[in-house]
Design a protein around this motif. Sequence first.
Motif, PDB file in Angstrom:
ATOM      1  N   ALA A 139       0.814  -1.215   0.000  1.00  0.00           N
ATOM      2  CA  ALA A 139       0.000   0.000   0.000  1.00  0.00           C
ATOM      3  C   ALA A 139       0.849   1.269   0.000  1.00  0.00           C
ATOM      4  N   GLY A 140       2.125   1.145   0.311  1.00  0.00           N
ATOM      5  CA  GLY A 140       3.007   2.295   0.361  1.00  0.00           C
ATOM      6  C   GLY A 140       4.425   1.868   0.665  1.00  0.00           C
ATOM      7  N   ARG A 141       5.304   2.864   0.881  1.00  0.00           N
ATOM      8  CA  ARG A 141       6.713   2.554   1.108  1.00  0.00           C
ATOM      9  C   ARG A 141       7.257   3.359   2.284  1.00  0.00           C
ATOM     10  N   ILE A 142       8.084   2.675   3.075  1.00  0.00           N
ATOM     11  CA  ILE A 142       8.759   3.295   4.205  1.00  0.00           C
ATOM     12  C   ILE A 142      10.269   3.140   3.996  1.00  0.00           C
ATOM     13  N   THR A 143      10.999   4.254   3.956  1.00  0.00           N
ATOM     14  CA  THR A 143      12.452   4.194   3.847  1.00  0.00           C
ATOM     15  C   THR A 143      13.052   4.256   5.251  1.00  0.00           C
ATOM     16  N   VAL A 144      13.948   3.307   5.546  1.00  0.00           N
ATOM     17  CA  VAL A 144      14.501   3.188   6.901  1.00  0.00           C
ATOM     18  C   VAL A 144      15.978   3.585   6.918  1.00  0.00           C
ATOM     19  N   SER A 145      16.505   3.754   8.092  1.00  0.00           N
ATOM     20  CA  SER A 145      17.897   4.167   8.250  1.00  0.00           C
ATOM     21  C   SER A 145      18.862   3.041   7.901  1.00  0.00           C
ATOM     22  N   HIS A 146      20.114   3.427   7.641  1.00  0.00           N
ATOM     23  CA  HIS A 146      21.154   2.437   7.330  1.00  0.00           C
ATOM     24  C   HIS A 146      21.353   1.475   8.500  1.00  0.00           C
ATOM     25  N   ASN A 147      21.378   2.003   9.701  1.00  0.00           N
ATOM     26  CA  ASN A 147      21.607   1.159  10.881  1.00  0.00           C
ATOM     27  C   ASN A 147      20.504   0.119  11.043  1.00  0.00           C
TER      28      ASN A 147
ATOM     29  N   ASP B 271      15.631   0.288   1.798  1.00  0.00           N
ATOM     30  CA  ASP B 271      16.888   0.739   2.395  1.00  0.00           C
ATOM     31  C   ASP B 271      17.152   2.177   1.933  1.00  0.00           C
ATOM     32  N   PRO B 272      18.189   2.857   2.446  1.00  0.00           N
ATOM     33  CA  PRO B 272      18.440   4.257   2.055  1.00  0.00           C
ATOM     34  C   PRO B 272      18.653   4.462   0.558  1.00  0.00           C
ATOM     35  N   ALA B 273      19.026   3.373  -0.176  1.00  0.00           N
ATOM     36  CA  ALA B 273      19.223   3.474  -1.623  1.00  0.00           C
ATOM     37  C   ALA B 273      17.914   3.312  -2.392  1.00  0.00           C
ATOM     38  N   GLY B 274      16.827   3.046  -1.670  1.00  0.00           N
ATOM     39  CA  GLY B 274      15.526   2.908  -2.322  1.00  0.00           C
ATOM     40  C   GLY B 274      15.189   1.513  -2.782  1.00  0.00           C
ATOM     41  N   VAL B 275      15.910   0.501  -2.311  1.00  0.00           N
ATOM     42  CA  VAL B 275      15.671  -0.889  -2.712  1.00  0.00           C
ATOM     43  C   VAL B 275      14.805  -1.579  -1.663  1.00  0.00           C
ATOM     44  N   GLU B 276      13.725  -2.222  -2.102  1.00  0.00           N
ATOM     45  CA  GLU B 276      12.856  -2.946  -1.170  1.00  0.00           C
ATOM     46  C   GLU B 276      13.590  -4.173  -0.633  1.00  0.00           C
ATOM     47  N   PHE B 277      13.649  -4.327   0.672  1.00  0.00           N
ATOM     48  CA  PHE B 277      14.323  -5.477   1.273  1.00  0.00           C
ATOM     49  C   PHE B 277      13.420  -6.229   2.254  1.00  0.00           C
ATOM     50  N   ALA B 278      12.264  -5.656   2.598  1.00  0.00           N
ATOM     51  CA  ALA B 278      11.371  -6.313   3.545  1.00  0.00           C
ATOM     52  C   ALA B 278       9.960  -5.744   3.382  1.00  0.00           C
ATOM     53  N   ARG B 279       9.015  -6.412   4.027  1.00  0.00           N
ATOM     54  CA  ARG B 279       7.629  -5.916   4.097  1.00  0.00           C
ATOM     55  C   ARG B 279       7.153  -5.994   5.536  1.00  0.00           C
ATOM     56  N   GLY B 280       6.177  -5.163   5.858  1.00  0.00           N
ATOM     57  CA  GLY B 280       5.653  -5.171   7.209  1.00  0.00           C
ATOM     58  C   GLY B 280       4.249  -4.620   7.279  1.00  0.00           C
ATOM     59  N   ILE B 281       3.579  -4.882   8.393  1.00  0.00           N
ATOM     60  CA  ILE B 281       2.234  -4.357   8.639  1.00  0.00           C
ATOM     61  C   ILE B 281       2.371  -3.101   9.500  1.00  0.00           C
ATOM     62  N   ILE B 282       1.929  -1.988   8.974  1.00  0.00           N
ATOM     63  CA  ILE B 282       2.135  -0.692   9.624  1.00  0.00           C
ATOM     64  C   ILE B 282       1.152  -0.488  10.773  1.00  0.00           C
TER      65      ILE B 282
END
Length: 412
Positions: free
Chosen positions: A320-328, A363-374
């Motif tokens: 439904a959308g995208r969340i960009t997360v920190s490098h750490n 990830d910070p580069a904009g690549v999807e690496f996971a999914r989650g329920i917000i």
Amino acid sequence: CVCCEMSMSTAVRRALQAQMRGHHRTAAASGIRAFSSDVDADRQKLKNAKRVVVKVGTAVVANSDGTMALSRMGALVESLRELKMEGREVMLVSSGAVGLGRVQLGLSKEQVNSSFIDKQACAAAGQEMLMSMYHMMFNRLGCRAAQVLITQADLLERHRYMFLTDTLDKLTELGSIPIINENDVVTGGSSGPQVFSDNDNLSAILASGANADGLALLTDVEAVFTKPPDEPGAERIKVWGKGSEVVLGEKSGMGRGGMGSKITAALVAANGGVTTCVASGYDLTNIKKVFEGADVGTLFPGRSRPNKRQRWLTLATGSAGRITVSHNFHVTMLAGRDPPLRLTDVIAVDGAFAAGSVVSMLDPAGVEFARGIIQKKSAEIKDNLPNSPSESFASFTATHEVIKAADMFLLG
């Protein structure tokens, strides 16, 4: 009428008898034998598969003129019966309703391809024909069959997905063969979220969701080749791996039912823990060969199976959308630790979504690496980001969980 029914029954019986004679001749000529220790290690899981899914396309159930292919359907039904006699639980994903219904209703291919309502009408007419024939053939061989029609919403909504997979479990437990198809009667013109684009992807998602051990994706070529098989230098890919590369022809692109679709579906199933083989559907003895562990088609080895909730998150629902997360945070997840996602690790939010939606994690580069329920709606998260221009009152703090640890799953 009774006479028509008797005539059809005679045709079915003759088709079944003919395909059985052909099957035995083919087996004798090719020297097919049972595999044991000779089975390649990569294919052993197919030989040992307890619950299997077979997907066939329109070309198997219909002739080129759109009429029902009784002999091929008879061969298919007999092959599935043999799998059951070996003690396996069997599911069938079958296309063909629209094509059969088109001829029944006297419509041209151009009409059906240009009109959603015509396609839906054809699906309604053809699905009844398809299931009636399957029921008659399976019944004559002492097997039970059950119809299962699926829409996109049945996979998008988690509780319906669970109900669906529970029903498939019960049907196989009771000894029935579920015959599955997309319900084109009501989804022909759907413009909403799309989980599957065709029955290849549908079969892969269901095989994973229903805890199948093996999937046979039957197509119009012998296997996946490095390039279109009619081109010089084309080589069969026996086992798909990370380094596998394919040049797709114009007729086998990523569209509905092409080779690109088969590869995508096979990878979906394999990521869901289902060992998958792409093989030719024109030779229906391939069903037996696939589940004997014979060296046919292209094998996609199944990976470790995620749990059911994780499979729904990654395979059976849209984002439904995208969340960009920190490098750490990204590095922490890749290291195998499972922390919850907190506001302090959110860099950006893209899209408008409600709490409880499934979102892609980038990830910070904009690549999807996971999914989650917000846990929070998008507007609320945006307003509470450190760099937010909003003057609204913070509705939650940096320590609140944006996505719970149990509601996240790594892709790939």
